[in-house]
Design an enzyme around this catalytic site. Structure first.
Site, PDB file in Angstrom:
ATOM      1  N   LYS A  12       0.748  -1.109  -0.031  1.00 59.52           N
ATOM      2  CA  LYS A  12       0.096  -0.050  -0.024  1.00 59.52           C
ATOM      3  C   LYS A  12       0.911   1.097  -0.086  1.00 59.52           C
ATOM      4  CE  LYS A  12      -4.140  -1.811   2.262  1.00 59.52           C
ATOM      5  NZ  LYS A  12      -4.289  -2.739   3.452  1.00 59.52           N
ATOM      6  N   GLY A  13       2.101   1.077   0.125  1.00 66.00           N
ATOM      7  CA  GLY A  13       3.028   2.292   0.112  1.00 66.00           C
ATOM      8  C   GLY A  13       3.236   2.965  -1.115  1.00 66.00           C
ATOM      9  N   ARG A  14       3.950   4.144  -1.069  1.00 70.29           N
ATOM     10  CA  ARG A  14       4.230   4.921  -2.291  1.00 70.29           C
ATOM     11  C   ARG A  14       4.826   3.988  -3.533  1.00 70.29           C
ATOM     12  NH1 ARG A  14       4.927   8.842   1.371  1.00 70.29           N
ATOM     13  NH2 ARG A  14       6.836   7.869   2.023  1.00 70.29           N
ATOM     14  N   THR A  79      14.070  -1.537  -0.124  1.00 71.59           N
ATOM     15  CA  THR A  79      13.806  -0.776   1.296  1.00 71.59           C
ATOM     16  C   THR A  79      15.221  -0.254   1.619  1.00 71.59           C
ATOM     17  OG1 THR A  79      12.026  -1.966   1.924  1.00 71.59           O
ATOM     18  CG2 THR A  79      13.205  -1.157   3.903  1.00 71.59           C
ATOM     19  N   THR A  80      15.537   0.757   2.323  1.00 69.01           N
ATOM     20  CA  THR A  80      16.685   1.233   2.812  1.00 69.01           C
ATOM     21  C   THR A  80      17.331   0.837   4.095  1.00 69.01           C
ATOM     22  OG1 THR A  80      15.546   3.412   3.165  1.00 69.01           O
ATOM     23  CG2 THR A  80      16.614   3.250   1.175  1.00 69.01           C
ATOM     24  N   ALA A 105      18.699  -3.479  -3.987  1.00 75.32           N
ATOM     25  CA  ALA A 105      19.123  -2.651  -4.746  1.00 75.32           C
ATOM     26  C   ALA A 105      18.929  -1.138  -4.268  1.00 75.32           C
ATOM     27  CB  ALA A 105      18.433  -2.454  -6.196  1.00 75.32           C
ATOM     28  N   HIS A 135      14.657  14.904  -2.082  1.00 80.23           N
ATOM     29  CA  HIS A 135      13.512  14.012  -2.110  1.00 80.23           C
ATOM     30  C   HIS A 135      12.290  14.519  -1.394  1.00 80.23           C
ATOM     31  CE1 HIS A 135      16.458  10.648  -2.462  1.00 80.23           C
ATOM     32  NE2 HIS A 135      15.448   9.951  -2.786  1.00 80.23           N
ATOM     33  N   LYS A 139       9.629  11.233   3.057  1.00 79.66           N
ATOM     34  CA  LYS A 139      10.873  10.246   3.045  1.00 79.66           C
ATOM     35  C   LYS A 139      11.104  10.006   4.390  1.00 79.66           C
ATOM     36  CE  LYS A 139      15.321   8.563   1.091  1.00 79.66           C
ATOM     37  NZ  LYS A 139      14.789   7.223   1.070  1.00 79.66           N
ATOM     38  N   GLY A 145      19.313   6.029   0.628  1.00 84.14           N
ATOM     39  CA  GLY A 145      20.324   4.659   0.444  1.00 84.14           C
ATOM     40  C   GLY A 145      21.170   4.950  -0.705  1.00 84.14           C
ATOM     41  N   THR A 146      20.653   5.628  -1.726  1.00 81.05           N
ATOM     42  CA  THR A 146      21.437   5.620  -3.059  1.00 81.05           C
ATOM     43  C   THR A 146      22.479   6.572  -2.805  1.00 81.05           C
ATOM     44  OG1 THR A 146      19.344   5.634  -4.197  1.00 81.05           O
ATOM     45  CG2 THR A 146      20.944   6.590  -5.406  1.00 81.05           C
TER      46      THR A 146
HETATM   47  N1  LIG Z   1      15.391   0.894  -4.157  1.00 80.72           N
HETATM   48  C1  LIG Z   1      14.720   1.834  -4.720  1.00 80.72           C
HETATM   49  O1  LIG Z   1      14.827   2.075  -6.090  1.00 80.72           O
HETATM   50  C2  LIG Z   1      13.566   2.653  -3.985  1.00 80.72           C
HETATM   51  C3  LIG Z   1      13.503   2.392  -2.616  1.00 80.72           C
HETATM   52  N2  LIG Z   1      12.743   2.979  -1.734  1.00 80.72           N
HETATM   53  C4  LIG Z   1      12.372   2.551  -0.335  1.00 80.72           C
HETATM   54  O2  LIG Z   1      11.389   1.908  -0.211  1.00 80.72           O
HETATM   55  C5  LIG Z   1      10.905   1.876   1.076  1.00 80.72           C
HETATM   56  C6  LIG Z   1       9.528   2.418   1.033  1.00 80.72           C
HETATM   57  O3  LIG Z   1       9.343   3.685   0.437  1.00 80.72           O
HETATM   58  P1  LIG Z   1       7.724   4.544   0.082  1.00 80.72           P
HETATM   59  O4  LIG Z   1       7.103   3.398  -0.690  1.00 80.72           O
HETATM   60  O5  LIG Z   1       8.032   5.781  -0.328  1.00 80.72           O
HETATM   61  O6  LIG Z   1       7.289   4.349   1.769  1.00 80.72           O
HETATM   62  P2  LIG Z   1       5.745   4.334   2.283  1.00 80.72           P
HETATM   63  O7  LIG Z   1       5.992   4.477   3.652  1.00 80.72           O
HETATM   64  O8  LIG Z   1       4.822   4.992   1.251  1.00 80.72           O
HETATM   65  O9  LIG Z   1       5.620   2.723   2.073  1.00 80.72           O
HETATM   66  C7  LIG Z   1       5.906   1.783   3.159  1.00 80.72           C
HETATM   67  C8  LIG Z   1       5.037   0.788   3.194  1.00 80.72           C
HETATM   68  O10 LIG Z   1       5.247  -0.338   3.912  1.00 80.72           O
HETATM   69  C9  LIG Z   1       4.341  -0.855   4.891  1.00 80.72           C
HETATM   70  N3  LIG Z   1       4.821  -1.595   6.095  1.00 80.72           N
HETATM   71  C10 LIG Z   1       5.839  -1.025   6.936  1.00 80.72           C
HETATM   72  N4  LIG Z   1       5.997  -2.361   7.465  1.00 80.72           N
HETATM   73  C11 LIG Z   1       5.439  -3.266   6.975  1.00 80.72           C
HETATM   74  C12 LIG Z   1       5.402  -4.828   7.195  1.00 80.72           C
HETATM   75  N5  LIG Z   1       6.048  -5.295   8.282  1.00 80.72           N
HETATM   76  N6  LIG Z   1       4.721  -5.472   6.520  1.00 80.72           N
HETATM   77  C13 LIG Z   1       4.037  -5.057   5.431  1.00 80.72           C
HETATM   78  N7  LIG Z   1       4.041  -3.627   5.213  1.00 80.72           N
HETATM   79  C14 LIG Z   1       4.624  -2.831   6.063  1.00 80.72           C
HETATM   80  C15 LIG Z   1       3.903   0.640   5.353  1.00 80.72           C
HETATM   81  O11 LIG Z   1       2.600   0.577   6.102  1.00 80.72           O
HETATM   82  P3  LIG Z   1       2.297   1.659   7.203  1.00 80.72           P
HETATM   83  O12 LIG Z   1       1.891   3.008   6.276  1.00 80.72           O
HETATM   84  O13 LIG Z   1       1.000   1.057   7.852  1.00 80.72           O
HETATM   85  O14 LIG Z   1       3.546   1.983   8.082  1.00 80.72           O
HETATM   86  C16 LIG Z   1       3.720   1.370   4.041  1.00 80.72           C
HETATM   87  O15 LIG Z   1       2.525   1.102   3.576  1.00 80.72           O
HETATM   88  C17 LIG Z   1      11.781   3.142   1.663  1.00 80.72           C
HETATM   89  O16 LIG Z   1      12.743   2.603   2.429  1.00 80.72           O
HETATM   90  C18 LIG Z   1      12.421   3.905   0.487  1.00 80.72           C
HETATM   91  O17 LIG Z   1      13.485   4.665   0.585  1.00 80.72           O
HETATM   92  C19 LIG Z   1      11.703   3.728  -2.667  1.00 80.72           C
HETATM   93  C20 LIG Z   1      11.508   4.051  -4.008  1.00 80.72           C
HETATM   94  C21 LIG Z   1      12.708   3.346  -4.651  1.00 80.72           C
HETATM   95  O1  LIG Z   2      12.436   6.804  -0.413  1.00 86.10           O
HETATM   96  C1  LIG Z   2      12.386   7.187  -1.709  1.00 86.10           C
HETATM   97  O2  LIG Z   2      11.668   7.801  -2.456  1.00 86.10           O
HETATM   98  C2  LIG Z   2      13.596   6.571  -2.184  1.00 86.10           C
HETATM   99  N1  LIG Z   2      14.410   5.953  -1.808  1.00 86.10           N
HETATM  100  C3  LIG Z   2      15.699   5.385  -2.207  1.00 86.10           C
HETATM  101  C4  LIG Z   2      16.837   5.732  -1.353  1.00 86.10           C
HETATM  102  O3  LIG Z   2      16.818   6.146  -0.549  1.00 86.10           O
HETATM  103  O4  LIG Z   2      17.821   5.874  -2.099  1.00 86.10           O
HETATM  104  C5  LIG Z   2      15.759   5.110  -3.615  1.00 86.10           C
HETATM  105  C6  LIG Z   2      15.050   6.446  -4.294  1.00 86.10           C
HETATM  106  O5  LIG Z   2      15.918   7.528  -4.116  1.00 86.10           O
HETATM  107  C7  LIG Z   2      13.726   6.793  -3.867  1.00 86.10           C
END
Ligand SMILES: NC(=O)C1=CN([C@@H]2O[C@H](COP(=O)(O)OP(=O)(O)OC[C@H]3O[C@@H](n4cnc5c(N)ncnc54)[C@H](OP(=O)(O)O)[C@@H]3O)[C@@H](O)[C@H]2O)C=CC1
Ligand SMILES: O=C(O)C1=N[C@H](C(=O)O)C[C@H](O)C1
Length: 250
Positions: A12-14, A79-80, A105, A135, A139, A145-146
């Protein structure tokens, strides 16, 4: 040919919600589970998930990976929050499940992966190099992490090349004015409404500068990398850190 059975945690996250749509749209994949906070991980076993896409929080990722690796479910992790200690723990789990693969990644977008590669190439040729990540203000962590990974790769490239320490005569009047120190490379974090995920690597030499800039303008930028990771991790046991290992960049 049978489809790859993929589950998303953090659905459900972004980025997780975008990943759900991308897996559903992929001809060679079947979305078998989309888990949010509070959902039971046992659903992964019950639905026969082969690969999990883990996009949650630094506080949740280790517990999720412990479960996946113990059950022989491969994982693609965005996840970071990765530290040497966490990576060592994950390697221990993987040692006990030698056929399981985990890809972590720091960034799934091709442009960000290339920025890291170009930065490593350029860093030894300049006296100074700093990283600025920018960002959206929701965030959870800083630096990104990047940016952390980019700085580590830059520092390693400079060490291999025997580069001199960076010139910096500053005496800071306020804590944080020069950003964070990641292996000797300064990393600055901007949080600004309107932004998504952006990074600049600033390089400076005698009478010249070079700026490498990458912009993720939509979460769709991460999807080809996530799908590639899911396809490749099932045939790559052990820990792979960085999408570049699944790309033919050389
Ligand atoms: N490697 C990459 O290319 C990218 C990495 N990221 C990373 O991904 C991660 C998520 O980012 P983003 O989507 O923006 O964050 P969000 O907060 O939008 O999404 C995280 C989601 O995970 C849920 N969640 C937390 N704990 C659990 C669990 N134990 N089981 C199931 N669901 C859980 C949260 O629920 P709740 O809201 O209820 O807490 C929320 O819906 C971050 O660490 C971000 O830095 C993001 C973009 C690109
Ligand atoms: O939280 C984000 O949005 C993102 N997280 C990753 C990071 O921490 O590097 C990847 C990207 O920057 C988006």
């Amino acid at each position: 040919m049978s489809k790859l059975r993929v589950a998303v945690i953090g659905a459900k996250g972004r980025i997780g919600s975008e990943a759900v749509r991308a897996v559903e749209a992929a001809d060679d994949m079947e979305l078998v589970a989309a888990l949010g906070r509070g959902d039971k991980l046992e659903a992964l076993v019950e639905t026969g998930a082969q690969v999990v896409v883990e996009l949650t929080t630094p506080g949740s990722v280790m517990g999720n990976l412990d479960f996946c690796v113990r059950h022989g479910i491969h994982a693609v992790v965005g996840t970071t929050g990765w530290t040497d200690e966490r990576l060592a723990q994950l390697r221990t789990w993987l040692d006990a499940s030698p056929e399981t693969g985990v890809l972590i990644a720091p960034n799934f977008s091709i442009g960000a992966v290339l920025t890291m590669k170009f930065a490593q190439l350029a860093a030894p040729y300049f006296d100074s190099v700093e990283v600025v990540e920018l960002h959206h203000p929701h965030k959870a962590d800083a630096p990104s992490g990047t940016a952390t990974r980019t700085a580590q790769l830059i520092a390693a490239a400079r060490e291999r090349a025997g580069s001199a320490p960076q010139p910096d005569a500053t005496e800071t009047a306020l804590d944080g004015a020069r950003g964070a120190d990641v292996d000797g490379v300064r990393v600055h974090a901007v949080r600004l409404n309107g932004l998504l995920a952006h990074q600049e690597v600033l390089l400076g030499g005698e009478g010249e500068t070079l700026t490498l800039r990458h912009d993720s303008l939509h979460h769709s930028s991460f999807m080809p990398g996530i799908l590639l990771g899911a396809r490749r991790v099932v045939e790559t046991p052990g820990l792979t850190f960085g999408l570049e290992h699944f790309l033919d960049l050389d």
